[in-house]
Design a protein around this motif. Structure first.
Motif, mmCIF file in Angstrom:
data_model
loop_
_atom_site.group_PDB
_atom_site.id
_atom_site.type_symbol
_atom_site.label_atom_id
_atom_site.label_comp_id
_atom_site.label_asym_id
_atom_site.label_seq_id
_atom_site.Cartn_x
_atom_site.Cartn_y
_atom_site.Cartn_z
ATOM 1 N N HIS B 166 34.108 45.700 28.746
ATOM 2 C CA HIS B 166 33.439 46.295 27.579
ATOM 3 C C HIS B 166 32.733 47.593 27.942
ATOM 4 O O HIS B 166 32.872 48.603 27.252
ATOM 5 N N TRP B 168 33.174 49.470 30.552
ATOM 6 C CA TRP B 168 34.159 50.469 30.953
ATOM 7 C C TRP B 168 34.778 51.131 29.720
ATOM 8 O O TRP B 168 34.861 52.364 29.629
ATOM 9 N N SER B 169 35.201 50.305 28.780
ATOM 10 C CA SER B 169 35.861 50.847 27.586
ATOM 11 C C SER B 169 34.927 51.754 26.803
ATOM 12 O O SER B 169 35.320 52.841 26.358
ATOM 13 N N LEU B 170 33.699 51.312 26.631
ATOM 14 C CA LEU B 170 32.735 52.146 25.903
ATOM 15 C C LEU B 170 32.510 53.470 26.641
ATOM 16 O O LEU B 170 32.556 54.552 26.042
ATOM 17 N N ILE B 174 33.647 57.187 25.223
ATOM 18 C CA ILE B 174 32.695 58.293 25.079
ATOM 19 C C ILE B 174 33.077 59.458 25.989
ATOM 20 O O ILE B 174 33.045 60.615 25.587
ATOM 21 N N LEU B 195 24.109 58.635 23.909
ATOM 22 C CA LEU B 195 24.932 57.734 23.101
ATOM 23 C C LEU B 195 25.342 56.511 23.914
ATOM 24 O O LEU B 195 25.249 55.368 23.452
ATOM 25 N N LEU B 196 25.762 56.771 25.142
ATOM 26 C CA LEU B 196 26.195 55.660 25.997
ATOM 27 C C LEU B 196 25.031 54.740 26.349
ATOM 28 O O LEU B 196 25.130 53.520 26.259
ATOM 29 N N ALA B 198 22.269 54.198 24.764
ATOM 30 C CA ALA B 198 21.878 53.397 23.600
ATOM 31 C C ALA B 198 22.870 52.273 23.356
ATOM 32 O O ALA B 198 22.485 51.125 23.107
ATOM 33 N N GLY B 199 24.144 52.596 23.455
ATOM 34 C CA GLY B 199 25.171 51.591 23.208
ATOM 35 C C GLY B 199 25.106 50.453 24.206
ATOM 36 O O GLY B 199 25.215 49.280 23.836
ATOM 37 N N VAL B 202 22.075 48.219 23.482
ATOM 38 C CA VAL B 202 22.328 47.311 22.359
ATOM 39 C C VAL B 202 23.245 46.178 22.805
ATOM 40 O O VAL B 202 22.995 45.002 22.513
ATOM 41 N N TYR B 203 24.271 46.553 23.545
ATOM 42 C CA TYR B 203 25.234 45.543 24.011
ATOM 43 C C TYR B 203 24.559 44.498 24.885
ATOM 44 O O TYR B 203 24.754 43.290 24.708
ATOM 45 N N ASP B 205 21.454 43.739 24.999
ATOM 46 C CA ASP B 205 20.594 42.977 24.111
ATOM 47 C C ASP B 205 21.366 41.856 23.430
ATOM 48 O O ASP B 205 20.903 40.718 23.364
ATOM 49 N N GLY B 206 22.527 42.216 22.948
ATOM 50 C CA GLY B 206 23.361 41.229 22.263
ATOM 51 C C GLY B 206 23.768 40.096 23.178
ATOM 52 O O GLY B 206 23.991 38.963 22.748
ATOM 53 N N LEU B 207 23.884 40.406 24.463
ATOM 54 C CA LEU B 207 24.266 39.368 25.433
ATOM 55 C C LEU B 207 23.061 38.542 25.871
ATOM 56 O O LEU B 207 23.227 37.530 26.556
#
Lengths: 211, 211
Positions: B166, B168-170, B174, B195-196, B198-199, B202-203, B205-207
């Motif tokens: 994930h 890596w892809s993000l 970007i 941008l990265l 922040a992303g 968030v990611y 956090d979601g985990l």
DNA sequence: TGTACATCAGTGAACGCGCGTTCACTGATGTAC
DNA sequence: TGTACATCAGTGAACGCGCGTTCACTGATGTAC
């Protein structure tokens, strides 16, 4: 005007009837075989069954042909994404999932367009028509994120533009690394769709956006 | 063996001394000017200041030269990422942030290598050395994610491999859309690093992975 | 409805050019004695 | 330390080839009358 629905086959006589489209089709075939760098003007003409001079009636040079492939690609891309999103029906989460799948599916099914759009060295600022079509495609994702942001608690509602850039980047990374339909695809031990879906779910979770 | 540190300049006599490296350097310059498709064997020879036949002493064909550029790219990439991660010091979150920045920085500072590595049409399975170097670079990200996974509550510890894919892809999305140092970069109203970051936050956090 | 004509969208021959590739060669370097 | 020789890493000329591009041309189509 007479409408020949010939595609690249079956020219009747001296005139091709639909050479412009046929050249774009030929370019797609060549790109998928040899990459964007492998596209030559002469080759496209040959594949379309016309003389090497004929393409000059329709495109100034190879670059303009490439730009047309990219344009057609972004138009199709936008249409595919828009259809998948389906205005957020039946619900925004299902629709977002479909949108992500459509992104990956496009990279898989149309590697030539994908390459022309993103890896051909085309400079978007020099082709405003193409840039406009690209923006339209991105707008689908943006409005999806606006709808999704509504699902977050009011006080910490995320900016939709940032969400859209994150989800676009994640989708694009997965598409170009793992889902593309050409030889540059890297193998992973799961369907790229599952990888993307899981990543987006985690991300939305992190934002406090829940189904 | 005598060591000429000439680079592409200053050949002393009949022998170049370091032509192999000089050709790779020349290839980098050409790729950054004209894209991966614009790299020709003859051009590289010219840029290195040797006759068109000379490169055949070092590379079988243009493809092998390209593969060498990609190899050198992945080696440098791995080194840069590894240095940024710094074994998770001073802490894993700071280190991950540095890792992400290093990814984007590489795309910005070395667009030619980046293109050779990811957009040259090179088939990794046909160049096992290159594939190995690419794996090494990915391993840096993977071990970073293993360290990070430790920060999640035991009962819902995420699989590190998935995290790595994930992130890596993000990062890759970007990098290739917004951070690359060539004309294909798309403009966004913020630094791609932000941008990265922040992303990823968030990611994570979601985990349930928190600093 | 027919005819003359303008326009369009192709042809094909020609050209220069740069690339890939091979070849016999040669200058420089390393090494055995 | 010097010399002979093998090997290495270049040269430069040559070739075929395909691409880009231009040009006068011509067959087909559309239209004015």
């Amino acid at each position: 005007m007479t409408w020949h629905k010939d595609g690249q086959r079956g020219r009747k006589g001296y005139h091709h009837g639909n050479l412009r489209e046929a050249l774009v089709e030929a370019a797609l075939k060549l790109i998928s075989e040899k990459g964007p760098g492998g596209l030559t003007f002469a080759d496209a003409a040959r594949a379309a069954g016309v003389s090497a001079a004929a393409p000059y009636r329709h495109f100034r040079d190879r670059d303009e042909l490439m730009a047309n492939v990219a344009l057609k690609g972004f138009e199709r891309f936008g249409a595919v994404l828009s259809k998948a999103w389906a205005d957020g029906t039946p619900d925004v989460f299902t629709a977002l999932n479909a949108l992500g799948r459509a992104y990956l599916g496009f990279a898989r099914d149309e590697p030539a367009m994908f390459a022309a759009m993103f890896e051909s060295g085309l400079v978007l600022s020099e082709h405003s028509e193409v840039a406009a079509a690209a923006d339209l495609a991105f707008d689908v994702l943006l409005s999806a994120c606006e709808a999704l942001a509504q699902a977050a608690p009011l006080e910490k509602r995320p900016p939709a533009r940032m969400m859209a850039l994150h989800i676009w980047s994640l989708s694009h990374g997965i598409a170009s690394l793992f889902s593309r339909g050409d030889a540059a695809r890297r193998a992973i031990p799961m369907p790229p769709e599952d990888l993307l879906e899981a990543g987006v779910l985690v991300y939305l979770d992190g934002l406090g956006v829940r189904g």
